[in-house]
Structure formats: structure tokens, C-alpha cells
Design an enzyme around this catalytic site. Sequence first.
Site, PDB file in Angstrom:
ATOM      1  N   SER A 144       0.771  -1.084   0.104  1.00 24.86           N
ATOM      2  CA  SER A 144      -0.046   0.171  -0.062  1.00 24.86           C
ATOM      3  C   SER A 144       0.805   1.346   0.080  1.00 24.86           C
ATOM      4  O   SER A 144       1.769   1.565  -0.875  1.00 24.86           O
ATOM      5  CB  SER A 144      -0.896  -0.052   1.233  1.00 24.86           C
ATOM      6  OG  SER A 144      -1.917   0.781   1.159  1.00 24.86           O
ATOM      7  N   ASP A 349       4.017  24.015  -0.891  1.00 23.62           N
ATOM      8  CA  ASP A 349       5.426  23.902  -1.440  1.00 23.62           C
ATOM      9  C   ASP A 349       5.980  22.363  -0.959  1.00 23.62           C
ATOM     10  O   ASP A 349       7.349  22.489  -0.665  1.00 23.62           O
ATOM     11  CB  ASP A 349       6.270  25.075  -0.795  1.00 23.62           C
ATOM     12  CG  ASP A 349       6.369  25.095   0.642  1.00 23.62           C
ATOM     13  OD1 ASP A 349       5.421  24.349   1.375  1.00 23.62           O
ATOM     14  OD2 ASP A 349       7.096  25.935   1.416  1.00 23.62           O
ATOM     15  N   HIS A 402      -7.019  -5.603  -1.224  1.00 23.99           N
ATOM     16  CA  HIS A 402      -5.855  -4.713  -0.708  1.00 23.99           C
ATOM     17  C   HIS A 402      -5.048  -5.364   0.167  1.00 23.99           C
ATOM     18  O   HIS A 402      -3.853  -5.248   0.271  1.00 23.99           O
ATOM     19  CB  HIS A 402      -6.479  -3.540  -0.272  1.00 23.99           C
ATOM     20  CG  HIS A 402      -5.399  -2.444  -0.201  1.00 23.99           C
ATOM     21  ND1 HIS A 402      -4.857  -1.808  -1.066  1.00 23.99           N
ATOM     22  CD2 HIS A 402      -4.873  -1.981   1.182  1.00 23.99           C
ATOM     23  CE1 HIS A 402      -3.844  -0.791  -0.648  1.00 23.99           C
ATOM     24  NE2 HIS A 402      -3.816  -0.943   0.662  1.00 23.99           N
TER      25      HIS A 402
END
Length: 423
Positions: A144, A349, A402
Site C-alpha cells: 500500500s 510547497d 488490498h
Amino acid sequence: MSDVTYRRPGLVARDRVFRVPLRHDDPGAGEIEVFGREVVAPSKQDQALPWLIYFQGGPGGKAERPLSTSAWLGRALQDYRVLLLDQRGTGRSTPANRQTLAGLSTAEQAEHLSLLRADSIVRDAEVLREQLIGDEPWSVLGQSFGGFCALTYLSLAPEALRQVMITGGIPTLTGHADDVYRAAYPRTLRKNDAYFARYPEDAAIARRVVDHLAENEVIMPTGERLTPERFQALGIQFGQASRFDALHYHLEEAFAGDVLSDTFLRGVDAALSFGERPLYAALHESIYCQGTASKWSAQRVRAEFDEFDWSRGGRVNFTGEMIYPWMFEQDPALVPLREAAELLAAKSDWPHLYDLDRLARNDVPVAAAVYHDDMFVDRDQALESAQQVRNARVWVTNEYEHDGVKASPTVLDRLLAMNCGDA
């Protein structure tokens, strides 16, 4: 580096603690501890085995604690000495949570949290590798979010890697968080469809719960109110085969007469509390940010999908791993981090995590399992990204969800075979 060794059936473990810079670009800014658990098969304890480092899912997830040697770990111990890494800020590494950050200003909290992403995790791993094996490369298994870390590793220090295996964890390399959630909400709706097809009677129970929460102040065991939106967040369990049915067992004991039962409320609290993983919430959207701000992407994009508006009546649809700003007002573990989370959501940023030119020239063998019906990581985005990584091979399967690498040793076995040309 310090260590303690102990034995248990099937493995020998050595607990290791390392000192690393808080800021790798400014070693004078102080140090933190990073914990790793070295695990080896008892019969191979004294052998010169190659190393494999395991990057846990998350963000903000400590490495799994080996209660057995089944599934991926048992397969890995056949060939490797494994390092289970508690990524910075988690587990036995220097923790970052409401308690440890309490003495910092809001700006300082946000700055500290911003240093816990994949780029810093990879640079920590490089410090650990140098201390453990010097210049020798090692293998990486990323589950993951751990797969996100693996691709960052390939971008920052490919010379350190012998091979890479990724399970359910190929991110978009260039997309905004909005792109991630616009793809995630429809996938989550399909999981809701599958759930209610299996348990059609639960639709009426879920609606009754939501209506009750809207009309009554229901207090959780930890003292906060349970709201309809927080109840909907139980859908995060749909993404793992081992947890898909958990909601049904919550709902079948939801009411004690006309009130929600203690059993239900305790189960909901255990499933939804961020007390053990606050960084999962605090950092979740930032893992997709490269020179852009997320601005609470999941919350903004949710408005595009009326199906998740419980107040419209009809079927209650449950959300997935989306993180919303109201969570920092409702969960006691997150409330003290609310202002810092707002700063992170506005931060634009963020440094880049992936070097597209370097990935396009990659020589390190990469094998990835892409789960066809993965609720957490979009299949199409994963395949598009994989095409941008030279020397990467992809196995697309609908046999697993998953958590496939934890469910069966076949997953890791297949990836190892792919990297050595046997599959």
C-alpha cells in the site's frame, strides 16, 4: 544502534534502535529514533542472508507485529533476513502524536509532521542500510503506502536496491489529490453495492442508525459524539477481504431496544478511532502532494457525489479511507492537531517525491501486484504509473483485495518469481 534479541517459534527477532537526523538536509536540527525489528528463520540465524526491508501501509502505520510466520513473512523468511520498519513517527520510533507534539506551537507541529513523508522515510532507510550492511543493496517489499515509499526509493537511491516488490501500492506519479478522490468515490460506491448485495437487510438498519444519530446525541465510550458522517466512515473496512463483513456484525447488534447498544458503540470506536494511528489522518492527503496543496481534497470532491449525502434519504452509503476536516473536531486523538492539519492542507510547497526521468531509466527489477478491484488504490492510475517505470512488471489480479499479501504467501511468491524471470 542498540539491539535486543529474543526467540519464539518460527523466528528469531532482534529489536534495533537507530538514530537518524530529523531533517536529512540539516543534520544540525536534531535527531530522532527509528525502530526496526530484524526477523530471521531460526535455522538460518547465522547464515549470510540477503536483506529485505518491509515498508508498511499507511501513512502513519507501524510495521506489523509478527504473531505468526504465515503469509508473506513466512515466505520471505525462506530466503531473507527481514527488517520490519516502524516508519518515523510511528510505533517504537520517536512518536508523533497529540501527546508528544503538545509542547510545540501550531506552526512547529505542522513543520514536524511535514517531515514524516516518504522522502524522509526513504532517507531513514538509507541510514539503516549503511549501518546494517554497508554498501550492499537490499530488497524492498512495499505494501500500500509502502509501495509509494518504494517508488520514492527508486527515485532517490536506486543504487541501494537489489529488487522491488509492490503490493496494492502504485500511486499516481503526477496527479493531484483531487484526481485520486474523483476515482476513489466511484470505487467506494461499487464496494457499497457489493456489500448491500450480500446483506440487503442491512440497508434498513444503517438508515435507522443514521436517523437515530441525527435526532439524538449519542456519546461514544471515549466521550465524543457519534455523528452520521463518522458512522459512514465504517466503510473503510470494505477495502480488505478480512474486514469486508465487519460492518454487518456491527449492525446486527446495533440496537438495544430503542437505543444504540454498548456493544455497537464500542465496536464502532475500535474501528474508527485514530488513537493508534493519528498520522494516518494528519498526513493522508499530503502523500499525494508535489508542489500543490490538497485543500481538503476528499471533502471538496465528496460534494460531487450526492450518493454519500445521508440527509437525502434512501440508502446510506459508506465512505472509504477519505479524511475530512471534521474528523479533527470529533476524534479526541486528532482534536489537538486540528490547527496543524489546517496548515498542512494549505501547504503548497511540498517537495516532489518521484523523479520521472530516473524512473524512466530504472534498471532495478520491479514486480507489482495490482488488485483489479482495489478500493484504496486506483487500478487505472496504477497501470499508468507502472508504464512510466522502466523494468517494471505488473500482475493484475482479482483474486485478492488490498490485503492480499497478508492473506496468502502466493502473492509474494509470485512477485519474487517475476523478478527472477520465472513468471
